[in-house]
Design an enzyme around this catalytic site. Sequence first.
Site, PDB file in Angstrom:
ATOM      1  N   GLY A 275      -3.351   4.642  -1.764  1.00 59.63           N
ATOM      2  CA  GLY A 275      -4.223   3.311  -2.062  1.00 59.63           C
ATOM      3  C   GLY A 275      -3.416   2.066  -1.729  1.00 59.63           C
ATOM      4  O   GLY A 275      -2.588   2.085  -1.270  1.00 59.63           O
TER       5      GLY A 275
ATOM      6  N   SER B  99       0.889  -1.139   0.257  1.00 56.63           N
ATOM      7  CA  SER B  99      -0.138   0.170   0.064  1.00 56.63           C
ATOM      8  C   SER B  99       0.644   1.130  -0.060  1.00 56.63           C
ATOM      9  O   SER B  99       1.954   1.344   0.449  1.00 56.63           O
ATOM     10  CB  SER B  99      -0.849   0.130   1.361  1.00 56.63           C
ATOM     11  OG  SER B  99      -0.103  -0.010   2.332  1.00 56.63           O
TER      12      SER B  99
ATOM     13  N   ASP C 175      10.072   9.103  -9.911  1.00 58.49           N
ATOM     14  CA  ASP C 175      10.166   8.362  -8.896  1.00 58.49           C
ATOM     15  C   ASP C 175      10.669   6.934  -8.907  1.00 58.49           C
ATOM     16  O   ASP C 175      10.284   5.858  -8.336  1.00 58.49           O
ATOM     17  CB  ASP C 175       8.666   8.282  -8.495  1.00 58.49           C
ATOM     18  CG  ASP C 175       8.120   7.982  -6.843  1.00 58.49           C
ATOM     19  OD1 ASP C 175       9.358   8.194  -5.942  1.00 58.49           O
ATOM     20  OD2 ASP C 175       7.261   7.664  -6.738  1.00 58.49           O
TER      21      ASP C 175
HETATM   22  N1  LIG Z   1       1.778  -5.322 -10.307  1.00 61.81           N
HETATM   23  C1  LIG Z   1       2.050  -5.490  -9.174  1.00 61.81           C
HETATM   24  N2  LIG Z   1       2.447  -6.855  -8.641  1.00 61.81           N
HETATM   25  C2  LIG Z   1       2.829  -7.165  -7.653  1.00 61.81           C
HETATM   26  N3  LIG Z   1       2.904  -6.355  -6.498  1.00 61.81           N
HETATM   27  C3  LIG Z   1       2.691  -4.832  -6.825  1.00 61.81           C
HETATM   28  C4  LIG Z   1       2.185  -4.576  -7.850  1.00 61.81           C
HETATM   29  N4  LIG Z   1       2.142  -3.253  -8.105  1.00 61.81           N
HETATM   30  C5  LIG Z   1       2.420  -2.772  -6.756  1.00 61.81           C
HETATM   31  N5  LIG Z   1       2.567  -3.907  -6.141  1.00 61.81           N
HETATM   32  C6  LIG Z   1       3.273  -3.725  -4.545  1.00 61.81           C
HETATM   33  O1  LIG Z   1       2.627  -2.607  -3.929  1.00 61.81           O
HETATM   34  C7  LIG Z   1       3.531  -1.632  -3.573  1.00 61.81           C
HETATM   35  C8  LIG Z   1       3.013  -0.415  -3.715  1.00 61.81           C
HETATM   36  O2  LIG Z   1       2.696  -0.205  -5.103  1.00 61.81           O
HETATM   37  P1  LIG Z   1       2.617   1.264  -5.876  1.00 61.81           P
HETATM   38  O3  LIG Z   1       4.055   1.936  -5.693  1.00 61.81           O
HETATM   39  O4  LIG Z   1       2.154   1.012  -7.067  1.00 61.81           O
HETATM   40  O5  LIG Z   1       1.529   1.939  -5.057  1.00 61.81           O
HETATM   41  P2  LIG Z   1       1.422   3.091  -4.467  1.00 61.81           P
HETATM   42  O6  LIG Z   1       0.260   3.759  -3.674  1.00 61.81           O
HETATM   43  O7  LIG Z   1       1.817   4.459  -5.712  1.00 61.81           O
HETATM   44  O8  LIG Z   1       2.671   3.527  -3.588  1.00 61.81           O
HETATM   45  P3  LIG Z   1       3.647   4.828  -2.831  1.00 61.81           P
HETATM   46  O9  LIG Z   1       2.465   5.935  -2.481  1.00 61.81           O
HETATM   47  O10 LIG Z   1       4.394   4.161  -1.903  1.00 61.81           O
HETATM   48  O11 LIG Z   1       4.151   5.238  -4.514  1.00 61.81           O
HETATM   49  C9  LIG Z   1       4.804  -2.020  -4.317  1.00 61.81           C
HETATM   50  O12 LIG Z   1       5.894  -1.764  -3.715  1.00 61.81           O
HETATM   51  C10 LIG Z   1       4.597  -3.589  -4.596  1.00 61.81           C
HETATM   52  O13 LIG Z   1       5.163  -4.176  -3.347  1.00 61.81           O
END
Ligand SMILES: Nc1ncnc2c1ncn2[C@@H]1O[C@H](COP(=O)(O)OP(=O)(O)OP(=O)(O)O)[C@@H](O)[C@H]1O
Length: 515
Positions: A25, A21, A133
């Site tokens: 989200g 997370s 990023d």
């Molecule tokens: N396609 C995927 N398959 C498996 N794990 C995933 C995938 N996308 C995201 N994750 C897991 O979820 C975490 C958070 O994903 P992501 O960076 O897209 O979310 P975010 O809400 O933008 O996070 P942040 O606010 O930290 O940037 C990732 O570090 C990873 O561990």
Amino acid sequence: MSNMSFPPQIGNYLLGQALGSGVSGSTFRATHIHTGQVIALKVQSLDASYPSNSHERVVYPMLQGGAGIPTLWASGIWGRWDFLAMDLLGNSLDRLYRKSGKNMMDLRSACSFAIQLISRLEFMHSRGVLHRDVQLGNCVIGREPKHETIYMIDFGFAKRYLDGKQKHIANRAERSFVGNYYFSSVNVHCRGKTCSRRDDLESAALLLIHILTPGGLSWTRNGVPRDEVAHDPLPEDLARGLPEEFEEFLRYCRSLSFAQKPDYAYWRERFRDLAKDLGYKEHRPIHLASAAAEAQLTGLLQGLAQLQIKGDHIGRPVLGDRKNVQGGGGNGGDLLLKKPGQAEVVVISSGESSGEYGPVHRHNKAARITKLTQAAGQAADNRVLARLTEDFVKVLRNSNSRTLTREGFGFLDALHKQLADPSVFIVPLRSSKTRSSRSQRDQESAAAAEDAPHERRSRLNGLCASLEKAQDNKTVAGLVAEFGALIDRTAGRKLTKDGVVFLEIVADRLLVVRV
Ligand SMILES: Nc1ncnc2c1ncn2[C@@H]1O[C@H](COP(=O)(O)OP(=O)(O)OP(=O)(O)O)[C@@H](O)[C@H]1O
């Protein structure tokens, strides 16, 4: 985000285990109710403070089809939820790094990351998009059979740097900081400049140094670097004790001008060469280091830790200090690896055994050339110099890499010095362009001065012909100097077959010419 309750189904997807997370989200493993396809569902509330899904929905299509870019299967709004359905991937590098006890990863893994990360960024940039990023949490490994591929995710901060007419965006002060503090470039974080391709690459360079530094870059341990002094240590301080490629890569990124296109291929090649020099015959994207390789790495780093390197007198904190290497030694496996004091090893993929590695390992090669250089510095006659040059050629021939390393130039320097006049100060044959703080313009003109391959070949042939006719040591010395300068100007400082032939002629000629 963690205390937000998500419904059991969003769109056509049944939510399963949470994968991670972020600020806005969470991402879940999810299954399509009709097809049974298992994907990763990134879900955000419509009233999230930073609704990045709506932005990613626009960016993903621009990047589809690229290696290491997840496929976006579906996206949409469901009630108060905004979702993106994409390829289900494996662990993030951040998770793996934490599993390793935040100790360091091994050089081979770092080379793999470097090559793949540079490729991912090159691809994104080729589509006119900056990531903005780059960090460990946004690099994720694939699942079988793509478990050796590193994927870029999280395009919440991605931005186009080319407009509709393919014109580069302008460099103006940014209203607010975008990205992550730890791996952000100095220009973006401290000087408030607009991010461009160079800054994505600088983040990659910092990330690589981070995973090779026991405990990570100091600012990731000691809090966010708040000012330029804290965030702008010299690359040699940051990358101390690491193979020169890491320092040079960071220096290169910092030397790029705002709209300059980075030379992705060159740096991929440098890291590929480094992997080969380390004795890894075949490039495997991610690979399990053998115990022997770990021990070797530990030995290498311990040796480096004992080196007295200048530069601390300026009082700047030494961020890449690896005094702690000895204490943490033996844990440099692959992606990796062991929590200190634990026997457990996190295996991402199995790889070759150490028995398949090539004959001349980088540090062996460096050590052997250094010995030859010392001997050349003490040689009292041409016969000894001829034999040492032959040995030098042998080491080069046995090496997997064609790059003439710093040690290689050191040998040429010693040879040149001995042949010309040992009492005369000789300018090093390898230019210090990547080590000095030369201006960008200087570097660009140096790059422009690089000879075209056919010109280089004909100059090399000319040098060989002159060498065949040389009658005294001084003439040979002059030709060795020209040879060194030529290789220094060659992309990747590569030594071609003709270059090796030149050195062989030097060895022969030394037995004939007058002192
Ligand atoms: N396609 C995927 N398959 C498996 N794990 C995933 C995938 N996308 C995201 N994750 C897991 O979820 C975490 C958070 O994903 P992501 O960076 O897209 O979310 P975010 O809400 O933008 O996070 P942040 O606010 O930290 O940037 C990732 O570090 C990873 O561990």
